[in-house]
Design a protein around this motif. Structure first.
Motif, PDB file in Angstrom:
ATOM      1  N   LEU A  37      13.343  -6.355  -8.893  1.00 15.89           N
ATOM      2  CA  LEU A  37      12.496  -5.277  -8.824  1.00 15.89           C
ATOM      3  C   LEU A  37      11.613  -5.858  -7.378  1.00 15.89           C
ATOM      4  CD1 LEU A  37      11.314  -3.432 -11.298  1.00 15.89           C
ATOM      5  CD2 LEU A  37      13.392  -2.199  -9.169  1.00 15.89           C
ATOM      6  N   HIS A  38      11.443  -5.689  -6.035  1.00 23.03           N
ATOM      7  CA  HIS A  38      10.203  -6.011  -5.492  1.00 23.03           C
ATOM      8  C   HIS A  38       9.999  -4.782  -4.347  1.00 23.03           C
ATOM      9  CE1 HIS A  38      11.443  -8.044  -1.466  1.00 23.03           C
ATOM     10  NE2 HIS A  38      11.239  -6.889  -1.167  1.00 23.03           N
ATOM     11  N   LEU A  39       8.885  -4.794  -3.869  1.00 25.26           N
ATOM     12  CA  LEU A  39       8.213  -3.904  -3.215  1.00 25.26           C
ATOM     13  C   LEU A  39       8.269  -4.774  -1.681  1.00 25.26           C
ATOM     14  CD1 LEU A  39       7.127  -0.926  -3.357  1.00 25.26           C
ATOM     15  CD2 LEU A  39       5.054  -1.995  -3.838  1.00 25.26           C
ATOM     16  N   SER A  40       8.265  -4.214  -0.445  1.00 30.46           N
ATOM     17  CA  SER A  40       7.824  -4.649   0.534  1.00 30.46           C
ATOM     18  C   SER A  40       7.727  -3.446   1.602  1.00 30.46           C
ATOM     19  CB  SER A  40       9.508  -5.200   1.250  1.00 30.46           C
ATOM     20  OG  SER A  40       9.550  -5.699   2.492  1.00 30.46           O
ATOM     21  N   ASN A  41       6.411  -2.997   2.247  1.00 23.06           N
ATOM     22  CA  ASN A  41       6.481  -2.492   2.808  1.00 23.06           C
ATOM     23  C   ASN A  41       6.408  -1.005   3.039  1.00 23.06           C
ATOM     24  OD1 ASN A  41       6.133  -4.555   5.120  1.00 23.06           O
ATOM     25  ND2 ASN A  41       7.846  -4.363   5.859  1.00 23.06           N
ATOM     26  N   GLY A  42       6.382  -0.819   1.868  1.00 24.14           N
ATOM     27  CA  GLY A  42       6.574   0.621   0.992  1.00 24.14           C
ATOM     28  C   GLY A  42       7.242   0.713   0.564  1.00 24.14           C
ATOM     29  N   GLY A  73      13.932   3.805  -2.290  1.00 25.17           N
ATOM     30  CA  GLY A  73      12.632   2.976  -2.112  1.00 25.17           C
ATOM     31  C   GLY A  73      11.633   3.617  -2.021  1.00 25.17           C
ATOM     32  N   ARG A  74      11.354   5.454  -2.060  1.00 28.30           N
ATOM     33  CA  ARG A  74      10.112   5.765  -2.173  1.00 28.30           C
ATOM     34  C   ARG A  74       9.772   6.855  -2.942  1.00 28.30           C
ATOM     35  NH1 ARG A  74       7.588   4.508   2.221  1.00 28.30           N
ATOM     36  NH2 ARG A  74       8.336   4.382   4.279  1.00 28.30           N
ATOM     37  N   LYS A  75       9.157   7.078  -4.152  1.00 21.99           N
ATOM     38  CA  LYS A  75       8.391   7.696  -5.382  1.00 21.99           C
ATOM     39  C   LYS A  75       8.511   9.054  -4.711  1.00 21.99           C
ATOM     40  CE  LYS A  75       4.571   5.630  -7.244  1.00 21.99           C
ATOM     41  NZ  LYS A  75       3.032   5.533  -8.064  1.00 21.99           N
ATOM     42  N   ASN A  76       9.262  10.063  -4.691  1.00 20.81           N
ATOM     43  CA  ASN A  76      10.228  11.203  -4.714  1.00 20.81           C
ATOM     44  C   ASN A  76      10.631  11.140  -6.943  1.00 20.81           C
ATOM     45  OD1 ASN A  76      11.173  13.021  -2.902  1.00 20.81           O
ATOM     46  ND2 ASN A  76      12.985  12.887  -3.883  1.00 20.81           N
ATOM     47  N   GLY A  77       9.866  13.100  -6.558  1.00 17.55           N
ATOM     48  CA  GLY A  77       9.776  13.258  -8.011  1.00 17.55           C
ATOM     49  C   GLY A  77       8.957  13.613  -9.074  1.00 17.55           C
ATOM     50  N   ASP A  78       8.913  13.392  -9.444  1.00 18.61           N
ATOM     51  CA  ASP A  78       7.879  13.189 -11.265  1.00 18.61           C
ATOM     52  C   ASP A  78       7.765  11.892 -11.188  1.00 18.61           C
ATOM     53  OD1 ASP A  78       7.852  16.488 -11.214  1.00 18.61           O
ATOM     54  OD2 ASP A  78       8.922  16.079 -12.672  1.00 18.61           O
ATOM     55  N   GLU A  79       6.384  11.347 -11.407  1.00 15.86           N
ATOM     56  CA  GLU A  79       5.333  10.518 -11.847  1.00 15.86           C
ATOM     57  C   GLU A  79       4.551  10.714 -13.323  1.00 15.86           C
ATOM     58  OE1 GLU A  79       2.244   7.687 -11.421  1.00 15.86           O
ATOM     59  OE2 GLU A  79       3.556   8.032  -9.928  1.00 15.86           O
ATOM     60  N   SER A  95       6.624  13.157  -2.881  1.00 16.02           N
ATOM     61  CA  SER A  95       7.824  14.015  -1.806  1.00 16.02           C
ATOM     62  C   SER A  95       7.847  13.134  -0.805  1.00 16.02           C
ATOM     63  CB  SER A  95       7.972  14.992  -1.147  1.00 16.02           C
ATOM     64  OG  SER A  95       8.684  16.081  -0.062  1.00 16.02           O
ATOM     65  N   LYS A  96       8.892  12.014  -0.565  1.00 17.20           N
ATOM     66  CA  LYS A  96       9.227  11.338   0.906  1.00 17.20           C
ATOM     67  C   LYS A  96       7.848   9.771  -0.028  1.00 17.20           C
ATOM     68  CE  LYS A  96      12.224  14.166   3.029  1.00 17.20           C
ATOM     69  NZ  LYS A  96      12.448  15.386   4.075  1.00 17.20           N
ATOM     70  N   GLY A  97       7.193   9.949  -1.247  1.00 15.10           N
ATOM     71  CA  GLY A  97       6.176   8.443  -1.219  1.00 15.10           C
ATOM     72  C   GLY A  97       4.382   9.665  -1.247  1.00 15.10           C
ATOM     73  N   ASN A  98       4.518  11.114  -0.521  1.00 21.32           N
ATOM     74  CA  ASN A  98       3.054  11.593  -0.515  1.00 21.32           C
ATOM     75  C   ASN A  98       3.424  11.861  -1.534  1.00 21.32           C
ATOM     76  OD1 ASN A  98       2.979  11.138   2.096  1.00 21.32           O
ATOM     77  ND2 ASN A  98       4.061  12.354   2.809  1.00 21.32           N
ATOM     78  N   LYS A  99       2.289  12.450  -1.726  1.00 20.42           N
ATOM     79  CA  LYS A  99       1.353  12.652  -3.126  1.00 20.42           C
ATOM     80  C   LYS A  99       1.514  14.413  -2.971  1.00 20.42           C
ATOM     81  CE  LYS A  99      -1.657   9.080  -4.516  1.00 20.42           C
ATOM     82  NZ  LYS A  99      -3.153   9.058  -4.634  1.00 20.42           N
ATOM     83  N   VAL A 100       1.929  14.754  -3.322  1.00 19.20           N
ATOM     84  CA  VAL A 100       2.363  16.765  -3.317  1.00 19.20           C
ATOM     85  C   VAL A 100       1.757  17.067  -4.607  1.00 19.20           C
ATOM     86  CG1 VAL A 100       4.004  16.250  -1.201  1.00 19.20           C
ATOM     87  CG2 VAL A 100       4.986  17.083  -3.860  1.00 19.20           C
ATOM     88  N   ILE A 115      -8.015  16.959 -11.824  1.00 19.69           N
ATOM     89  CA  ILE A 115      -6.714  18.037 -10.906  1.00 19.69           C
ATOM     90  C   ILE A 115      -6.991  17.745  -9.726  1.00 19.69           C
ATOM     91  CG2 ILE A 115      -5.690  20.236 -11.254  1.00 19.69           C
ATOM     92  CD1 ILE A 115      -6.988  21.185 -13.927  1.00 19.69           C
ATOM     93  N   TYR A 116      -5.963  17.397  -9.195  1.00 20.66           N
ATOM     94  CA  TYR A 116      -5.962  17.341  -7.322  1.00 20.66           C
ATOM     95  C   TYR A 116      -4.560  17.760  -7.316  1.00 20.66           C
ATOM     96  CZ  TYR A 116      -8.319  13.097  -9.262  1.00 20.66           C
ATOM     97  OH  TYR A 116      -8.788  12.017  -9.373  1.00 20.66           O
ATOM     98  N   GLU A 117      -5.416  18.762  -6.198  1.00 20.63           N
ATOM     99  CA  GLU A 117      -4.142  19.310  -5.564  1.00 20.63           C
ATOM    100  C   GLU A 117      -4.053  18.293  -3.815  1.00 20.63           C
ATOM    101  OE1 GLU A 117      -2.387  22.191  -6.074  1.00 20.63           O
ATOM    102  OE2 GLU A 117      -3.514  22.081  -8.155  1.00 20.63           O
ATOM    103  N   PHE A 118      -2.970  18.813  -3.460  1.00 18.68           N
ATOM    104  CA  PHE A 118      -2.147  17.992  -2.079  1.00 18.68           C
ATOM    105  C   PHE A 118      -1.306  19.084  -1.765  1.00 18.68           C
ATOM    106  CE2 PHE A 118      -2.733  14.317  -5.522  1.00 18.68           C
ATOM    107  CZ  PHE A 118      -3.841  13.940  -4.493  1.00 18.68           C
ATOM    108  N   ASN A 119      -1.622  18.444  -0.248  1.00 19.78           N
ATOM    109  CA  ASN A 119      -0.297  19.602   0.832  1.00 19.78           C
ATOM    110  C   ASN A 119       1.215  19.016   0.985  1.00 19.78           C
ATOM    111  OD1 ASN A 119      -1.418  17.568   2.938  1.00 19.78           O
ATOM    112  ND2 ASN A 119      -2.648  18.952   3.641  1.00 19.78           N
ATOM    113  N   ARG A 120       1.713  18.849   1.674  1.00 16.47           N
ATOM    114  CA  ARG A 120       3.012  18.317   1.574  1.00 16.47           C
ATOM    115  C   ARG A 120       3.298  16.738   2.482  1.00 16.47           C
ATOM    116  NH1 ARG A 120       6.025  19.727   6.318  1.00 16.47           N
ATOM    117  NH2 ARG A 120       4.954  20.847   8.182  1.00 16.47           N
ATOM    118  N   HIS A 121       1.442  16.541   2.915  1.00 15.75           N
ATOM    119  CA  HIS A 121       1.270  15.681   3.799  1.00 15.75           C
ATOM    120  C   HIS A 121       0.980  14.531   3.054  1.00 15.75           C
ATOM    121  CE1 HIS A 121       3.196  17.816   6.995  1.00 15.75           C
ATOM    122  NE2 HIS A 121       2.047  18.281   7.012  1.00 15.75           N
ATOM    123  N   GLY A 122       0.478  14.863   1.828  1.00 22.07           N
ATOM    124  CA  GLY A 122      -0.440  13.474   1.085  1.00 22.07           C
ATOM    125  C   GLY A 122      -2.006  13.765   0.782  1.00 22.07           C
ATOM    126  N   GLU A 123      -2.257  15.016   1.354  1.00 15.41           N
ATOM    127  CA  GLU A 123      -4.104  15.418   2.299  1.00 15.41           C
ATOM    128  C   GLU A 123      -4.286  15.883   0.161  1.00 15.41           C
ATOM    129  OE1 GLU A 123      -4.057  15.236   6.537  1.00 15.41           O
ATOM    130  OE2 GLU A 123      -3.114  16.505   5.752  1.00 15.41           O
TER     131      GLU A 123
END
Length: 192
Positions: A37-42, A73-79, A95-100, A115-123
Motif C-alpha cells: 500500500l502506498h499513499l501519494s497525493n491523497g 484511491g479515495r475514501k468512499n463509503g463507511d469508515e 464520498s469521493k474523499g470528502n467527509k459527508v 457528533i459532526y455534520e458535514f455537507n457534500r463538500h466536506g465542510e
C-alpha cells in the motif's frame, strides 16, 4: 468459408475482463499494514494500482480495529473504528474523499464523544458537538457550509460555561471565552 471479424470479439473479451477486474477490486480487502500500500497525493495505491476495496486492520487479540471503504484511491463509503474490546469507537461516511453526513464517536465507556455534520463538500454543516469522557457536554457549535453560524457554546468539564456567543453574518456577539490578561504595570523610576 465464413470469415470471422476479430475486432468485435476482442472488444467483447476486453469488456468482460474489465468488468470482472472491477468486480474483483470491489470485493478486495487489504490489511492496512500491507507494505504494498502506498499513499501519494491523497490517493491510495495497492500494488501500483489505484485502490478500490476495504482497507482493514485488527488488534493483536484478533478483534477488528478498522474498516475503511475506498473507491478509485479515495475514501468512499463507511469508515468504522473499534476499541480492542470490540466496542465501536467511531463511525464516519465519505464520498469521493470528502467527509459527508453524520460522523459519530464514542469514549471507551460508551459515552458519546462527538457528533459532526458535514455537507457534500466536506465542510461542517449543522451541529458540531463534543462531550467530555464524563458525559458533560464540551462544545455545541453550529455551521452553515463550513462557517460558524448561530449559537456557539463551550463548557468547562465541571459544567460552567466557558464561551457563549452567536454568529450572524460572520460577526460574533457574546462571551467568546478569551482569557483575561493581566494589565501591564509600568514601573515608575523617577530620576530627579
Amino acid at each position: 468459408m465464413t470469415k470471422i471479424n476479430f475486432y468485435p470479439a476482442l472488444a467483447v473479451f476486453l469488456l468482460i475482463l474489465a468488468v470482472s477486474c472491477e468486480y474483483n477490486n470491489e470485493a478486495l480487502e487489504v490489511d492496512a499494514a500491507d507494505p504494498q500500500l502506498h499513499l501519494s497525493n491523497g490517493m491510495l495505491y495497492y500494488k501500483g494500482m489505484v485502490f478500490t476495496g476495504v482497507l482493514s486492520s485488527t488488534y493483536d487479540n484478533g478483534n477488528k480495529r478498522s474498516a475503511v471503504h475506498y473507491t478509485q484511491g479515495r475514501k468512499n463509503g463507511d469508515e468504522t473504528r473499534w476499541y480492542p474490546d470490540g466496542n465501536i469507537e467511531a463511525s464516519r461516511v465519505y464520498s469521493k474523499g470528502n467527509k459527508v453526513g453524520t460522523h459519530q464517536g464514542w469514549w471507551p465507556n460508551g459515552q458519546l464523544k462527538f457528533i459532526y455534520e458535514f455537507n457534500r463538500h466536506g465542510e461542517y454543516n449543522g451541529s458540531v458537538t463534543e462531550w467530555y469522557f464524563s458525559g458533560q457536554k464540551f462544545m455545541d457549535f453550529h455551521y452553515l457550509d463550513g462557517k460558524e453560524e448561530g449559537s456557539q457554546k463551550l463548557w468547562q468539564e465541571d459544567g460552567r460555561i466557558k464561551a457563549n456567543y452567536v454568529v450572524k453574518n460572520g460577526e460574533r456577539f457574546g462571551l467568546i471565552g478569551l482569557k483575561k490578561c493581566d494589565p501591564v504595570q509600568i514601573q515608575n523610576n523617577d530620576v530627579n
